[in-house]
Motif scaffolding. Sequence first.
Motif, PDB file in Angstrom:
ATOM      1  N   GLU A  42       0.838  -1.193   0.000  1.00  0.00           N
ATOM      2  CA  GLU A  42       0.000   0.000   0.000  1.00  0.00           C
ATOM      3  C   GLU A  42       0.877   1.249   0.000  1.00  0.00           C
ATOM      4  O   GLU A  42       2.013   1.253   0.473  1.00  0.00           O
ATOM      5  N   GLN A 169      -8.547   3.491   4.623  1.00  0.00           N
ATOM      6  CA  GLN A 169      -8.083   4.521   3.689  1.00  0.00           C
ATOM      7  C   GLN A 169      -7.608   5.795   4.397  1.00  0.00           C
ATOM      8  O   GLN A 169      -6.489   6.246   4.166  1.00  0.00           O
ATOM      9  N   GLY A 195      -4.460   0.951  -1.492  1.00  0.00           N
ATOM     10  CA  GLY A 195      -4.060  -0.435  -1.295  1.00  0.00           C
ATOM     11  C   GLY A 195      -4.169  -0.797   0.179  1.00  0.00           C
ATOM     12  O   GLY A 195      -4.629  -0.010   1.011  1.00  0.00           O
ATOM     13  N   GLY A 196      -3.755  -2.023   0.513  1.00  0.00           N
ATOM     14  CA  GLY A 196      -3.816  -2.452   1.904  1.00  0.00           C
ATOM     15  C   GLY A 196      -5.209  -2.797   2.399  1.00  0.00           C
ATOM     16  O   GLY A 196      -5.427  -2.936   3.599  1.00  0.00           O
TER      17      GLY A 196
END
Length: 218
Positions: A42, A169, A195-196
């Motif tokens: 991420e 986020q 990401g993540g």
Amino acid sequence: MSALPYRRTCNMRKIKPTAALLLVLIFANSANLHAQWVQPVEGELKTGFTYPLASVDGYQNLFHFGMIGAELRYNFRNLPVDAGVEMIYSLACRQSPIDEDDKLPLRIWTISLTGDYNFNRGEPFSWFVGSGIGPAQRLKTSPFFGFYKDVPVVGSVFSPRVGIELWNQLRIILCAHISSRDFNTIEIEVGYAIGGRPKKEKQLLQDKNDPFYDADFD
């Protein structure tokens, strides 16, 4: 000769409770080893406000919008831990109480290796503690023949931090950048992570076909 043992005793009295608290938090969160798997990589873009930790004679510290940065992290698969690289531009700003136009900006560029321990990773609300360490270039504005110029000084930076992450986020972080007395700041950062996120069912099924898949973390 008696002052040295006393100093050591005082330092240990401060260090032991802090270390004990961190251990309690980590072991209390041991169940999160079975938290949702998330995407391994991420990135994050961040900005925020800074406030100098030390005073300079003749100037007042300012709470100033003076920080931008980016970070790339890797989320370890079977541990609620991430590691990454962070780039930060930060500004410790001060102002003369007599002349509002007389400001003393002290700027710093840093590149740090970072690491975080995540609590409730993959959930809509999670939080983390971590730190970063790396080289730093400090730019100190100094008088030069009636003008001002930036004098670069190379050093290092240590950046402890704690923060929350919402909906995988939005990240809100309280961070300190410890580098040199006049440049040390405390910062409130807001970041957006790309990401993540928790892995979808299809991705989890693919992971189970991985020869290195560990059913204990299902």
